[in-house]
Design an enzyme around this catalytic site. Structure first.
Site, short mmCIF file in Angstrom:
data_model
loop_
_atom_site.label_atom_id
_atom_site.label_comp_id
_atom_site.label_asym_id
_atom_site.label_seq_id
_atom_site.Cartn_x
_atom_site.Cartn_y
_atom_site.Cartn_z
N HIS A 1 33.68 35.34 31.17
CA HIS A 1 34.92 35.87 31.72
C HIS A 1 36.12 35.61 30.83
CE1 HIS A 1 33.17 35.88 36.06
NE2 HIS A 1 32.56 36.72 35.24
N PHE B 1 42.11 43.81 35.59
CA PHE B 1 40.71 43.42 35.60
C PHE B 1 40.09 43.85 36.90
CE2 PHE B 1 42.59 40.13 32.81
CZ PHE B 1 41.85 40.39 31.68
N ILE C 1 41.89 35.67 30.19
CA ILE C 1 40.95 35.15 31.18
C ILE C 1 40.87 36.13 32.34
CG2 ILE C 1 40.40 33.19 32.66
CD1 ILE C 1 42.51 31.63 30.96
N CYS C 2 39.65 36.45 32.70
CA CYS C 2 39.46 37.35 33.84
C CYS C 2 39.18 36.49 35.06
CB CYS C 2 38.30 38.29 33.56
SG CYS C 2 37.93 39.37 34.92
N LEU C 3 40.24 36.19 35.83
CA LEU C 3 40.11 35.28 36.97
C LEU C 3 41.02 35.82 38.06
CD1 LEU C 3 38.93 32.55 37.94
CD2 LEU C 3 40.94 31.46 37.02
#
Lengths: 151, 549
Positions: A83, A144, A90-92
Site C-alpha cells: 500500500h 485512492f 501511502i494508500c490508507l
C-alpha cells in the site's frame, strides 16, 4: 488563536515530552510541516531500518486531513509495502475519506506503524509504476480506492 | 451580573465563551471582556474533560446522539458539510452519521459536564504581565473585571492638553492615582507619595467636569517635589481652606458617607491625570518616565537611586551596585583559590594585604587553572570521540552480514580501532555535524567495502586451496603411474640386456665353435651346468610377460 494552531501547539508540547516507542520527532517547522522518524522492529521485513514521515498541516487541521507521506533521505528509504508507492505516497483510508478530527499526528503514526508491522508481502502496489509516473505531488490530491482490508 | 454592571465605562461583560467571533476585535474592552477559556493555562486537567478535537478542556460542551462530547465550536466545524456534499458528516469518534442542524443529533451536554470544566483551576490570563492569581476558570472573569492589577483598562486620565487619554494601561496605575485623588479630597493629603497631579485639587478648589482644563493647566504650574511636600504638611492653613471649600460638594458628601468606597466605582467622580504623561525622573537621572513605567525604572534603570553598600556603607547607584560588589574592600569574600580548596574567609582588604602573599593555593592557581583548561579540552575531545565511536559502532551494527562476517570479528575490530585513531587526530577540532555525518557515511561505506573485499578474498583463498589439493592429488597419481611405467621399462631393459647377452654368448659360441669347437662346448656346457634351469625357464619369466604387455 485558531483551533489549528492551538491543537498543533498542544500536540507539539506532548510530542516533546515523549513519543511512543519507534517514533522520533525530527523537526516541526513553524507548525506547518513535521518530520517524524519511524521504525518497525516487530516485523523482520523492516527491522533495523528507519523511515521518515512528512506531515503537512492545512490551516483547517484537524477538520481536514493532513498530508502524510514517506520522504526518502540519506539512509531513509521508502518502505516496501503493497500500500505504499515508491514515491512515498501511502494508500490508507484514515489519510483520506476515513479521517476524523479526533485523530492526531501520533495516532496516524501508530496506524502506519501497525500497517507496516502486519505486512508480510515484500512488494510494491501492483499499479506502482503507472501511479508513480502520473502521481500528483501530494498523496492527498490523489483519489485512492480502499479495497483491501487484509493489511 | 451583566445587567447591573453598566455604571462605569470600563464595565467588563462576563465571558460568552462560545463567542469566538469577538476575538478578532482587540480593543481594550474586548481584551478584558473575553476570558478565552480555550487559551487559559490550566493547572491540572483530567483527560476526560478534554475535547477530543482541540485537546483542551471543553468550552460550551455539546453531546452527540451517540454519546460523545466535544466543544460546541469544534463539533460544528467538524460536522461542516462538504461543498459538494460528497461525504456524509459523521461523528468524529464512532462515525455515526450526524447532522449538525438537527437538535436530536447534537445538543448541549449535561450541566454536570459544564460545571466540572468550569471548576477547573487555571492561571489568570494576565500571567504573562505578572499576575500570579489562579482560580477556577469561571471566577477568573470576575477577577479580571474587578481585581486583577494587570488587566488593561483605558487610562481615562486628563492629558496636559486637557483631552482624555484612551491608551490602555494596567489597572494598578489607575487605581493608585484614584486612591491618591480620593485621599486628597477627603483629608487634604495622601498617605502615598505626592504627585504633581494631586495639586489639581489644591489650586482649583472645586473640581467638576467643566473645569478640567483649568485644573490641568494649574497642575503644570506646580511641579517640584518640594513644593508639593510643603503643600502637604507645611501649609495646614491652606489645607483647611481647601477642605472647607470642597466640603459642600456632592462628591465630598458621597465619599464621606461611605468610608471605604470602592475605587472602581469612582470613575465618574474622580478625575485623574493621565498616567502616560511623561515627566523627568524625580531622582534627576534625566530619563523621561511615566507613572506606568516609574516602578520598573526605579527598580532597574534609574542611575540616581542610591543604595548604601551593606559592607562599606558607600552610596552606590543601583545599576552599579553589582559592579561595586566586585571591588568593595569591606566585603566578606572567600579566598580567590576557594575552588582549589582554600578555606580562608575574610574581608577583601585583608585578602589583598595579608592572605594573598601567604596562601599556597593562590600560588598554585595558574598551574591549576591550566590543568583545568586541559581537562576541559580533554573532556570535550572525549565527548566528540565517544560520539564518533557511537556512530561507528552503530554503522557496524547496521552493516549487512556477508555470511562469513563472524569469522572476521577480530579483523573488523582491528579496523574499528584504526578508524578511532584517525578520528583522534581530528578530535581536537570542532567538527561540524554535517561533516560528521558525511565522514560517518564514508567511513561506514569504506567499512562495508572492506568487508566485502575481505569476503571475496576469503572465497578466493579457499578455492585456491582446493585447487591446489586437486592438483597435488592429480600430480601424485600421475607420478605413481609414471614410476610404475618406469619400473616396468627398467625390467624390460634388464631382460633385453640379458637376452642380448645370451644371444651374444650364443653367437660367440657359434663362431668359436666353428673355429675352436672345444672351447665353445666348454663354454656352453659350463653355462648349462651352472644354470640349466634358468636357461630353460627364461621364456616364462615375469619380465618377459611384461614386455609382451
Amino acid at each position: 488563536m485558531d483551533i489549528c494552531k492551538r491543537r498543533l501547539m498542544k500536540e507539539l508540547s506532548t510530542a516533546e515530552k515523549g513519543l511512543p516507542s519507534g517514533l522520533t520527532l525530527v523537526s516541526a517547522n513553524d507548525l506547518t510541516s513535521w518530520y517524524i522518524d519511524i521504525t518497525v522492529d516487530s516485523n523482520s521485513l523492516y527491522q533495523g531500518q528507519i523511515y521518515r514521515l512528512m506531515f503537512m498541516y492545512s490551516p483547517n487541521y484537524p477538520m481536514k486531513v493532513p498530508n502524510v507521506q514517506f520522504v526518502p533521505d540519506e539512509n531513509r528509504p521508502i518502505p516496501i509495502h503493497p500500500h505504499i508507492y515508491a514515491n512515498g505516497h501511502i494508500c490508507l483510508d484514515i489519510l483520506g475519506d476515513g479521517w476524523t478530527p479526533v485523530q492526531n499526528t501520533v495516532s496516524v503514526c501508530l496506524s502506519i506503524q501497525s500497517m507496516l508491522a502486519g505486512n508480510h508481502t515484500n512488494e510494491r502496489p501492483p499499479d506502482n509504476d503507472s501511479y508513480v509516473r502520473s502521481a500528483p505531488k501530494y498523496a492527498q490530491d490523489s483519489r485512492f480506492i480502499y479495497h483491501d482490508d487484509s493489511v | 451580573m451583566p445587567e447591573t454592571e453598566t455604571y462605569h465605562s470600563e464595565t467588563i461583560y462576563p465571558v460568552i465563551a462560545s463567542d469566538i467571533a469577538m476575538q478578532g476585535t482587540k480593543t481594550i474592552d474586548s481584551l478584558n471582556r473575553l476570558v478565552d477559556y480555550s487559551s487559559l493555562d490550566y493547572i491540572d486537567v483530567p483527560g476526560h474533560l478534554l475535547c477530543p478535537i482541540c485537546q483542551y478542556p471543553f468550552v460550551n460542551p455539546y453531546t452527540t446522539k451517540c454519546g460523545h462530547t466535544f466543544c460546541k465550536e469544534c463539533l460544528i466545524q467538524a460536522l461542516e458539510p462538504n461543498v459538494d456534499l460528497s461525504v456524509e458528516c459523521r461523528c468524529p469518534i464512532d462515525r455515526r452519521p450526524l447532522n449538525r442542524d438537527y437538535v436530536e443529533d447534537i445538543f448541549p451536554a449535561p450541566k454536570i459536564i459544564s460545571n466540572m470544566v468550569n471548576d477547573l483551576v487555571a492561571y489568570c490570563p494576565n500571567k504573562s504581565r505578572g499576575c500570579q492569581f489562579q482560580d477556577q476558570r469561571w471566577l477568573l472573569q470576575r477577577h479580571i473585571k474587578d481585581v486583577c492589577d494587570y488587566a488593561l483598562i483605558s487610562c481615562g486620565g486628563i492629558k496636559e492638553d486637557g483631552s482624555v487619554c484612551s491608551q490602555p494601561t494596567h489597572r494598578k496605575f489607575i487605581m493608585e492615582e484614584r486612591r491618591i485623588q480620593r485621599d486628597y479630597l477627603l483629608y487634604g493629603y495622601s498617605m502615598l507619595p505626592p504627585t504633581n497631579a494631586r495639586l489639581m485639587y489644591g489650586s482649583s478648589n472645586i473640581h467638576t467636569k467643566n473645569n478640567i482644563k483649568d485644573s490641568a493647566s494649574s497642575s503644570e504650574s506646580v511641579e517640584t517635589k518640594d513644593k508639593s511636600n510643603s503643600l502637604k504638611f507645611d501649609q495646614p492653613s491652606k489645607n483647611n481652606l481647601h477642605l472647607n471649600a470642597i466640603k459642600d460638594t456632592k462628591l465630598y458628601q458621597k465619599l464621606a458617607s461611605q468610608d471605604d468606597m470602592p475605587l472602581l466605582e469612582l470613575q465618574e467622580d474622580i478625575q485623574i491625570p493621565c498616567v502616560h504623561q511623561e515627566s523627568d525622573c524625580a531622582n534627576g537621572c534625566g530619563i523621561k518616565i511615566t507613572k506606568a513605567t516609574k516602578e520598573a525604572h526605579n527598580n532597574i534603570g534609574c542611575t540616581k537611586v542610591m543604595l548604601s553598600c551593606e559592607y562599606c556603607e558607600l552610596q552606590v547607584a543601583k545599576p552599579k551596585l553589582n559592579l561595586h560588589f566586585e571591588q568593595c574592600p569591606e566585603m566578606t569574600i572567600s579566598c580567590s583559590a576557594k575552588a582549589y580548596g582554600c578555606t580562608w574567609i575574610g574581608i577583601r582588604r585583608d585578602l589583598e594585604a595579608e592572605h594573598q602573599s601567604k596562601c599556597h593555593f593562590i600560588a598554585m592557581v595558574p598551574f591549576l587553572s591550566k590543568q583545568d583548561k586541559k581537562i576541559e579540552l580533554l573532556e570535550k575531545e572525549n565527548k566528540s570521540l565517544r560520539y564518533h565511536l557511537d556512530n561507528i559502532s552503530q554503522s557496524l551494527a547496521n552493516l549487512p552480514s556477508f555470511g562469513n562476517i563472524n569469522r572476521n570479528d577480530s579483523v573488523s575490530s582491528d579496523s574499528t580501532t584504526y578508524s578511532i585513531e584517525t578520528t583522534e587526530s581530528l578530535g581536537a577540532l570542532p567538527v561540524l555535524p554535517v561533516d560528521l555525518s558525511m565522514t560517518n557515511a564514508s567511513i561506514s561505506h569504506m567499512l562495508m567495502e572492506n568487508d566485502r573485499l575481505r569476503a571475496d578474498l576469503d572465497h578466493l583463498t579457499t578455492s585456491l586451496a582446493e585447487l591446489e589439493m586437486k592438483q597435488n592429488t592429480l600430480f601424485m597419481q600421475e607420478n605413481f603411474r609414471n614410476q610404475e611405467v618406469m619400473h616396468s621399462i627398467k625390467g624390460m631393459i634388464n631382460t633385453l640386456r640379458q637376452q642380448i647377452h645370451y644371444i651374444l654368448l650364443e653367437h660367440r659360441a657359434f663362431t668359436t665353435n666353428s673355429s675352436n669347437p672345444v672351447h665353445i662346448i666348454n663354454q656352453s656346457s659350463k653355462v648349462a651346468s651352472t644354470n640349466p634351469e634358468l636357461l630353460r625357464r627364461r621364456l616364462s619369466d615375469i619380465t618377459r610377460q611384461d614386455v609382451k604387455l
